[in-house]
Enzyme design. Structure first.
Site, short mmCIF file in Angstrom:
data_model
loop_
_atom_site.label_atom_id
_atom_site.label_comp_id
_atom_site.label_asym_id
_atom_site.label_seq_id
_atom_site.Cartn_x
_atom_site.Cartn_y
_atom_site.Cartn_z
N GLU A 210 32.28 18.16 70.47
CA GLU A 210 33.69 19.71 70.95
C GLU A 210 33.56 20.66 71.44
O GLU A 210 33.21 21.51 70.30
CB GLU A 210 34.33 19.16 69.81
CG GLU A 210 35.97 19.58 69.77
CD GLU A 210 36.71 18.95 70.81
OE1 GLU A 210 37.16 19.37 71.78
OE2 GLU A 210 37.04 17.82 70.78
N CYS A 244 39.73 27.48 70.62
CA CYS A 244 39.58 26.28 71.92
C CYS A 244 40.76 26.26 72.39
O CYS A 244 40.46 25.46 74.46
CB CYS A 244 38.19 24.71 70.65
SG CYS A 244 39.28 23.87 70.09
#
Length: 442
Positions: A210, A244
């Site tokens: 991720e 993010c």
């Protein structure tokens, strides 16, 4: 590493004996995880404040409450997730029993990032528990206080035969990766992601990486000024931009920019007051390394809002940069901080071309009241997530899969998954159930 080898053997034996497999055990461990969060809420809030100057409200919704909601959702759905799925048969297999049975991988390794040190360690853990795995947890050493507390609490609440915590920095992580795991789940940057993928390849271990990237935000001429400014400020400066899926840069015309910048400035005062540095709701940069990195990015373009810094306090004011060029330093890396660059484009087509000549982003945001604009950008671009007239909320809906494409997030798992798409909620955030297709002849 001898002690770790012994811990790993203990977890493997527990998995081989089926200790983590039963639905009852999975639910009991999820209940214990919720107790960990509830009984230590004040202490968790304190360490999050020490590491990131994270406000209580932000910590509750993005860290503690987030994990609790995931755990509750998993408990409510486990029985349906583990149910055998009978499939359509052909004439040849008419008298057979043909079904899909979901099984856990085994012993999984979860390596977390520092930006949301509770959420990014424990949310994947929720999915791993729900799927029946045993787990080794590696909290980020960068968020030092949160890592120390979780390393202490997890063995007190979760079954020691099935779950272990390993602390340390990059050197220790490399040593950890020399061992064989049945699944690796990593959240962080692409440089470390390459190291993890290379190590996993030695054992042919399935991996979820991720990662992140630069999330574009296109603002069309038809945008709503007030709501766009408020949502943009919330998304860009939530967790001091250290997220993010935060909007990384804005694409808009010069005319839109002239309206947007004053609106952002006014909204910042509304959110954080005249002096954001004094606001209890505005955080700090995690460490000196990232502070120095971000300070250098302030030399890109021209500062239209903010720009103030205090190295001793690791404070960088909410900042908007204008006159930014595609070649500027701020456009060569994920910002991951409270700096929002604005790049001018003359049309939607130019914005689409700009987005498509860069790496596919983890998230893409569009602000426009014209639905044709929204739909055209959706059709002509590719991204892990997409929101119109909003940002970051896609993460809050656990019925949506979460992941990116290419460098923004690499998924390597069983062939039934498609780049983070069409997964169960448990799989969308954690080491997920390996799917075996079994056929039994009468």
């Amino acid at each position: 590493m001898t002690s770790f080898a012994e811990s790993l053997l203990r977890l493997r034996n527990a998995f081989a004996c089926g200790k983590s497999h039963s639905v009852e055990f999975r639910i009991s461990q999820l209940q214990s995880l919720i107790r960990l969060l509830e009984e230590n809420e004040a202490t968790l809030l304190n360490v999050l404040d020490q590491d990131l100057h994270k406000s209580k409200f932000e910590a509750m919704i993005a860290e503690i409450g987030f994990v609790k909601n995931e755990a509750i959702s998993a408990m409510n759905n486990i029985k349906s997730w583990v149910t055998v799925e009978f499939v359509e048969k052909t004439f040849v297999t008419k008298l057979d029993q043909c079904f899909i049975r979901k099984e856990p991988f085994g012993v999984a390794l979860i390596i977390a990032a520092w930006s949301h040190p509770v959420q990014l360690l424990l949310t994947p853990l929720v999915g791993a528990i729900a799927a029946g795995n045993c787990v080794v947890l590696k909290p980020s050493e960068v968020s030092v206080n949160t890592a120390a507390l979780l390393s202490k609490l997890i063995p007190q609440y979760l079954d020691k035969d099935c779950f272990a915590v390993y602390s340390g920095g990059p050197v220790e992580t490399r040593k950890l990766l020399q061992y064989k795991f049945d699944y690796i789940f990593y959240t962080g940057n692409s440089a470390v992601g390459k190291v993890i993928m290379k190590a996993a390849a030695e054992h042919l271990t399935p991996v979820t990486l991720e990662l992140g990237g630069k999330n574009p935000c296109y603002i069309d001429q038809s945008f709503n000024l007030e709501s766009t400014a408020q949502r943009l400020v919330w998304g860009c400066f939530f967790n001091t931009g250290q997220c993010c899926i935060s909007p990384d840069y804005v694409l808009c015309s010069k005319e839109v920019q002239e309206q947007l910048v004053p609106a952002i400035k006014q909204c910042l005062k509304k959110f954080y007051g005249e002096e954001p540095k004094e606001s209890a709701d505005y955080g700090r940069i995690i460490n000196d390394h990232h502070f120095n990195r971000l300070q250098k990015l302030l030399n890109s373009g021209q500062v239209a809002i903010g720009g103030e810094t205090d190295k001793q306090d690791r404070y960088i004011a909410p900042t908007v940069l204008v006159d930014v060029m595609e070649s500027d330093a701020v456009m060569q890396q994920e910002v991951f901080g409270p700096i929002l660059p604005i790049i001018n484009v003359n049309s939607m087509e130019e914005a689409i071309a700009f987005i498509n000549r860069h790496q596919k982003p983890l998230a893409l945001y569009v602000y426009a009241t014209n639905t044709k604009v929204v739909n055209e950008i959706l059709e002509k671009t590719s991204s892990g997530g997409f929101c119109s007239n909003e940002n970051m909320v896609q993460l809050t809906l656990n019925t949506l899969p979460f992941g990116g494409i290419g460098k923004s997030s690499t998924w390597c798992s069983d062939p039934y998954n498609r780049v983070g798409k069409a997964q169960t909620p448990a799989a969308a955030c954690a080491p997920h159930s390996l799917i075996h297709t079994l056929s039994q002849i009468h």
